[in-house]
Design a protein around this motif. Structure first.
Motif, PDB file in Angstrom:
ATOM      1  N   ILE A  19      12.047 129.408  24.955  1.00  7.38           N
ATOM      2  CA  ILE A  19      13.440 129.486  24.518  1.00  7.38           C
ATOM      3  C   ILE A  19      13.428 129.777  23.029  1.00  7.38           C
ATOM      4  CG2 ILE A  19      15.619 128.251  24.278  1.00  7.38           C
ATOM      5  CD1 ILE A  19      14.869 126.570  26.668  1.00  7.38           C
ATOM      6  N   ALA A  20      14.057 130.880  22.647  1.00 13.72           N
ATOM      7  CA  ALA A  20      14.137 131.237  21.224  1.00 13.72           C
ATOM      8  C   ALA A  20      15.162 130.350  20.542  1.00 13.72           C
ATOM      9  CB  ALA A  20      14.512 132.711  21.071  1.00 13.72           C
ATOM     10  N   LEU A  21      14.762 129.724  19.440  1.00 13.22           N
ATOM     11  CA  LEU A  21      15.652 128.831  18.706  1.00 13.22           C
ATOM     12  C   LEU A  21      16.427 129.611  17.654  1.00 13.22           C
ATOM     13  CD1 LEU A  21      13.358 125.706  18.163  1.00 13.22           C
ATOM     14  CD2 LEU A  21      15.035 126.114  19.960  1.00 13.22           C
ATOM     15  N   PRO A  22      17.709 129.325  17.498  1.00 13.13           N
ATOM     16  CA  PRO A  22      18.479 130.012  16.450  1.00 13.13           C
ATOM     17  C   PRO A  22      18.139 129.462  15.074  1.00 13.13           C
ATOM     18  CG  PRO A  22      19.841 128.396  17.556  1.00 13.13           C
ATOM     19  CD  PRO A  22      18.526 128.413  18.289  1.00 13.13           C
ATOM     20  N   SER A  23      18.654 130.122  14.055  1.00 12.53           N
ATOM     21  CA  SER A  23      18.425 129.666  12.690  1.00 12.53           C
ATOM     22  C   SER A  23      19.168 128.354  12.455  1.00 12.53           C
ATOM     23  CB  SER A  23      18.905 130.732  11.691  1.00 12.53           C
ATOM     24  OG  SER A  23      18.766 130.260  10.368  1.00 12.53           O
ATOM     25  N   LEU A  24      18.454 127.367  11.902  1.00  9.52           N
ATOM     26  CA  LEU A  24      19.045 126.060  11.639  1.00  9.52           C
ATOM     27  C   LEU A  24      19.571 125.922  10.216  1.00  9.52           C
ATOM     28  CD1 LEU A  24      16.444 123.772  13.467  1.00  9.52           C
ATOM     29  CD2 LEU A  24      18.585 124.704  14.332  1.00  9.52           C
ATOM     30  N   TRP A  25      19.591 127.036   9.470  1.00 10.31           N
ATOM     31  CA  TRP A  25      20.096 126.969   8.108  1.00 10.31           C
ATOM     32  C   TRP A  25      21.609 126.746   8.135  1.00 10.31           C
ATOM     33  CZ3 TRP A  25      17.491 126.468   3.728  1.00 10.31           C
ATOM     34  CH2 TRP A  25      18.172 126.626   2.522  1.00 10.31           C
ATOM     35  N   PRO A  26      22.131 125.739   7.378  1.00  8.88           N
ATOM     36  CA  PRO A  26      23.577 125.463   7.424  1.00  8.88           C
ATOM     37  C   PRO A  26      24.390 126.632   6.877  1.00  8.88           C
ATOM     38  CG  PRO A  26      22.421 123.882   6.007  1.00  8.88           C
ATOM     39  CD  PRO A  26      21.398 124.816   6.507  1.00  8.88           C
ATOM     40  N   ARG A  27      25.404 127.036   7.621  1.00  4.88           N
ATOM     41  CA  ARG A  27      26.250 128.154   7.236  1.00  4.88           C
ATOM     42  C   ARG A  27      27.718 127.749   7.338  1.00  4.88           C
ATOM     43  NH1 ARG A  27      23.212 133.177  10.378  1.00  4.88           N
ATOM     44  NH2 ARG A  27      21.198 132.963   9.317  1.00  4.88           N
ATOM     45  N   LYS A  28      28.533 128.445   6.551  1.00  9.59           N
ATOM     46  CA  LYS A  28      29.949 128.104   6.502  1.00  9.59           C
ATOM     47  C   LYS A  28      30.645 128.419   7.816  1.00  9.59           C
ATOM     48  CE  LYS A  28      33.789 126.843   4.544  1.00  9.59           C
ATOM     49  NZ  LYS A  28      34.017 125.427   4.215  1.00  9.59           N
ATOM     50  N   ARG A  29      30.263 129.506   8.450  1.00 11.09           N
ATOM     51  CA  ARG A  29      30.955 129.889   9.669  1.00 11.09           C
ATOM     52  C   ARG A  29      30.662 128.951  10.832  1.00 11.09           C
ATOM     53  NH1 ARG A  29      27.230 134.460   9.630  1.00 11.09           N
ATOM     54  NH2 ARG A  29      25.577 134.187  11.170  1.00 11.09           N
ATOM     55  N   ASN A  30      29.626 128.145  10.728  1.00 10.07           N
ATOM     56  CA  ASN A  30      29.317 127.169  11.769  1.00 10.07           C
ATOM     57  C   ASN A  30      29.937 125.804  11.507  1.00 10.07           C
ATOM     58  OD1 ASN A  30      27.736 129.135  13.004  1.00 10.07           O
ATOM     59  ND2 ASN A  30      25.879 128.465  11.960  1.00 10.07           N
ATOM     60  N   THR A  31      30.692 125.654  10.406  1.00 10.40           N
ATOM     61  CA  THR A  31      31.258 124.356  10.044  1.00 10.40           C
ATOM     62  C   THR A  31      32.526 124.104  10.841  1.00 10.40           C
ATOM     63  OG1 THR A  31      30.373 124.621   7.821  1.00 10.40           O
ATOM     64  CG2 THR A  31      32.065 122.935   8.128  1.00 10.40           C
ATOM     65  N   ARG A  32      32.655 122.915  11.382  1.00 10.59           N
ATOM     66  CA  ARG A  32      33.834 122.512  12.140  1.00 10.59           C
ATOM     67  C   ARG A  32      34.210 121.092  11.757  1.00 10.59           C
ATOM     68  NH1 ARG A  32      33.197 127.072  12.848  1.00 10.59           N
ATOM     69  NH2 ARG A  32      33.359 128.306  14.758  1.00 10.59           N
ATOM     70  N   GLY A  33      35.463 120.740  12.037  1.00 13.81           N
ATOM     71  CA  GLY A  33      35.912 119.374  11.820  1.00 13.81           C
ATOM     72  C   GLY A  33      36.464 119.165  10.428  1.00 13.81           C
ATOM     73  N   GLY A  34      36.878 117.911  10.143  1.00 10.17           N
ATOM     74  CA  GLY A  34      37.462 117.596   8.848  1.00 10.17           C
ATOM     75  C   GLY A  34      38.973 117.727   8.876  1.00 10.17           C
ATOM     76  N   ASP A  35      39.599 117.371   7.738  1.00 10.58           N
ATOM     77  CA  ASP A  35      41.049 117.442   7.647  1.00 10.58           C
ATOM     78  C   ASP A  35      41.553 118.827   7.296  1.00 10.58           C
ATOM     79  OD1 ASP A  35      41.093 114.754   8.170  1.00 10.58           O
ATOM     80  OD2 ASP A  35      41.060 114.196   6.038  1.00 10.58           O
ATOM     81  N   ASP A  36      40.709 119.664   6.687  1.00  7.76           N
ATOM     82  CA  ASP A  36      41.137 120.999   6.300  1.00  7.76           C
ATOM     83  C   ASP A  36      41.250 121.890   7.518  1.00  7.76           C
ATOM     84  OD1 ASP A  36      41.073 120.127   3.731  1.00  7.76           O
ATOM     85  OD2 ASP A  36      39.017 120.842   3.369  1.00  7.76           O
ATOM     86  N   PRO A  37      42.159 122.881   7.487  1.00  6.38           N
ATOM     87  CA  PRO A  37      42.234 123.841   8.592  1.00  6.38           C
ATOM     88  C   PRO A  37      41.002 124.714   8.616  1.00  6.38           C
ATOM     89  CG  PRO A  37      43.656 124.520   6.795  1.00  6.38           C
ATOM     90  CD  PRO A  37      43.163 123.140   6.452  1.00  6.38           C
ATOM     91  N   LEU A  38      40.786 125.313   9.786  1.00  4.10           N
ATOM     92  CA  LEU A  38      39.628 126.186   9.962  1.00  4.10           C
ATOM     93  C   LEU A  38      39.777 127.412   9.085  1.00  4.10           C
ATOM     94  CD1 LEU A  38      37.041 126.632  11.615  1.00  4.10           C
ATOM     95  CD2 LEU A  38      38.419 127.889  13.267  1.00  4.10           C
ATOM     96  N   LEU A  39      38.776 127.700   8.272  1.00  2.00           N
ATOM     97  CA  LEU A  39      38.819 128.805   7.329  1.00  2.00           C
ATOM     98  C   LEU A  39      37.940 129.927   7.811  1.00  2.00           C
ATOM     99  CD1 LEU A  39      38.634 126.862   3.959  1.00  2.00           C
ATOM    100  CD2 LEU A  39      40.673 127.661   5.153  1.00  2.00           C
ATOM    101  N   ASP A  40      38.360 131.109   7.499  1.00  2.00           N
ATOM    102  CA  ASP A  40      37.520 132.262   7.782  1.00  2.00           C
ATOM    103  C   ASP A  40      36.346 132.268   6.824  1.00  2.00           C
ATOM    104  OD1 ASP A  40      37.237 134.951   9.162  1.00  2.00           O
ATOM    105  OD2 ASP A  40      37.136 135.497   7.034  1.00  2.00           O
ATOM    106  N   PRO A  41      35.094 132.434   7.302  1.00  2.00           N
ATOM    107  CA  PRO A  41      33.933 132.322   6.418  1.00  2.00           C
ATOM    108  C   PRO A  41      33.848 133.409   5.370  1.00  2.00           C
ATOM    109  CG  PRO A  41      33.277 133.093   8.589  1.00  2.00           C
ATOM    110  CD  PRO A  41      34.716 132.700   8.686  1.00  2.00           C
TER     111      PRO A  41
END
Length: 453
Positions: A340-362
């Motif tokens: 199974i090929a693993l995806p990149s685990l580097w944190p990215r803005k487009r993968n961020t979810r949750g919090g009080d702020d609305p979802l932003l376009d990366p």
């Protein structure tokens, strides 16, 4: 002399034509009866005997594979082994590469002692796996996606001509969950999957030698092994017809109903990671397989015929079980394994979810307050992301056009060498302080310069 020229008389047959016909018919009937008794209604061997025979066959296959790898390693020189780079590329002197880590140094840096570390129970992992399986079963009950996919796979292009359309009459995904336990880390290589470089201690116990040549050899890796036990009833029932198309189409039709249930599975699961290879552009891979000492028990029920039906034929059960074991052995039992090929685990803005702020376009930070994490489905999420991208492209184009018009207007009004200053808003200590507005600065913030009075 006349008596010698005469032909000898042929002996008359002892059996007449009628007697031979009767003997032939009786022999055919006896053969058919023996076939029905021993092939169809013969007693199947006990599950313990069958499991022992299959385990011995799997073990011999694994040993033969290791012997072939040892022979290949001894005959292949080190410079010609696959997987080793042959060209020495010039590396950057700025990026400092860390020293090569062996499995012994990894164990030392993580404070894991192979000899004395106790196996883990994995209770927390069982809870997460059970939650995932429960959600999968719940999703399967909501719609008929799994039933549709299964029916399409069974009636694909690989279905033989003598089988009619296959219908799924029963599908049960079970109620229990697999239990993982006794997890341990074992250093292995591609040949010795039972643990490498295990030397004898003073009291006869096995110890891992981190400084041995086998531990530093290329291909050696750390492997996590855990016991898996599942006792459940996962059932798949099918219904079809066997077609006899000779000498003409649909000469005879034989209805067949089959139900296969997985009763129990127990074995050892091994998981390891293969690092990425930049020279071959391969990502990091996670591999998993089961050792050859697993146990897989089935319950097969069959029903053959339309009027005079044969129920639970033992030979059909043996053929189905043998086919299922072969299918599993060819895919996930060592020496074969799944990658199974693993995806990149580097944190990215487009993968961020949750919090009080609305979802932003990366890309441009445009708000999408109508979207919340987990509330939108996959299809709606793709549509919203597409709309956000279109809006972002329009904004970028508008800003680029406005910037071009502004540059043209500035060139017409003043020469490029002219530099306009804003008047100072206040003076302190007799020195004029001029505040300049910097591009991209926050409101109320500026850069103060001391100008001569």
């Amino acid at each position: 002399m006349a008596t010698t020229d005469m032909c000898p008389m042929k002996p008359e047959p002892t059996l007449s034509f009628t007697q031979g016909l009767i003997v032939g018919q009786i022999s055919v009937v006896l053969l058919i009866a023996a076939f029905i008794k021993f092939f169809i209604f013969g007693d199947a061997p006990s599950p313990e005997v069958t499991a022992t025979i299959r385990a011995a066959e799997r073990r011999s296959r694994t040993l033969a594979h290791r012997q072939s790898l040892l022979t290949l390693r001894s005959t292949t020189p080190n410079s010609a082994r696959p997987g080793q780079p042959t060209l020495n590329k010039k590396k950057s002197s700025i990026l400092r590469s860390p020293p090569t880590l062996t499995i012994g140094s990894i164990l030392n840096k993580t404070y894991y002692n192979v000899d004395s570390h106790q196996p883990e129970s994995l209770d927390w992992f069982n809870v997460l796996i059970a939650q995932t399986i429960a959600q999968f079963r719940s999703d399967a009950q909501q719609d008929d996606a799994i039933l549709t996919s299964l029916t399409k796979a069974l009636n694909g292009t690989s279905r033989p001509d003598f089988l009619d359309e296959i219908k799924v009459t029963e599908l049960t995904l079970g109620e229990d969950f697999p239990i993982f336990s006794n997890c341990r880390i074992i250093p292995v290589d591609e040949v010795d999957q039972d643990g490498l470089s295990l030397n004898k201690g003073p009291h006869g116990e096995k110890r891992f030698d981190a400084n041995s040549s086998r531990a530093k050899r290329e291909g050696s890796r750390l492997q996590a092994r855990m016991d898996v036990d599942l006792s459940d009833m996962i059932t798949l029932a099918l219904e079809t017809k066997i077609l006899l198309n000779y000498p003409k189409r649909l000469t005879a039709v034989l209805p067949v109903a089959l139900a296969v249930s997985v009763v129990r599975f127990s074995g050892t699961l091994s998981i390891s990671f293969i690092p990425s290879n930049p020279s071959q552009s391969t990502p990091t891979m996670m591999t998993f397989s089961f050792l050859d000492d697993y146990r897989l028990d089935f319950s097969v029920r069959s029903l053959v015929g339309s009027r005079s039906r044969l129920q639970d034929v033992p030979k059909i059960a043996q053929l189905v079980e043998s086919r299922l074991h072969r299918w599993f052995d060819e895919r996930a039992v060592e020496p074969r394994f799944q990658e199974i090929a693993l995806p990149s685990l580097w944190p990215r803005k487009r993968n961020t979810r949750g919090g009080d702020d609305p979802l932003l376009d990366p890309a441009h930070g445009t708000a999408a307050s109508s979207v919340s994490s987990g509330s939108a489905g996959k299809g709606k999420g793709r549509e919203i992301a597409r709309e956000l991208k279109e809006e972002a492209r329009k904004e970028v184009r508008a800003e680029a056009a406005a910037g071009q018009r502004r540059d043209l207007r500035d060139r017409e009004i003043s020469p490029p060498e002219n530099l306009r200053y804003r008047r100072a808003r206040g003076q302190r200590d007799g020195s004029a302080i001029s505040e300049f507005s910097m591009p991209g600065s926050l409101p109320g913030m500026g850069m103060a310069l001391d100008l001569p009075p």
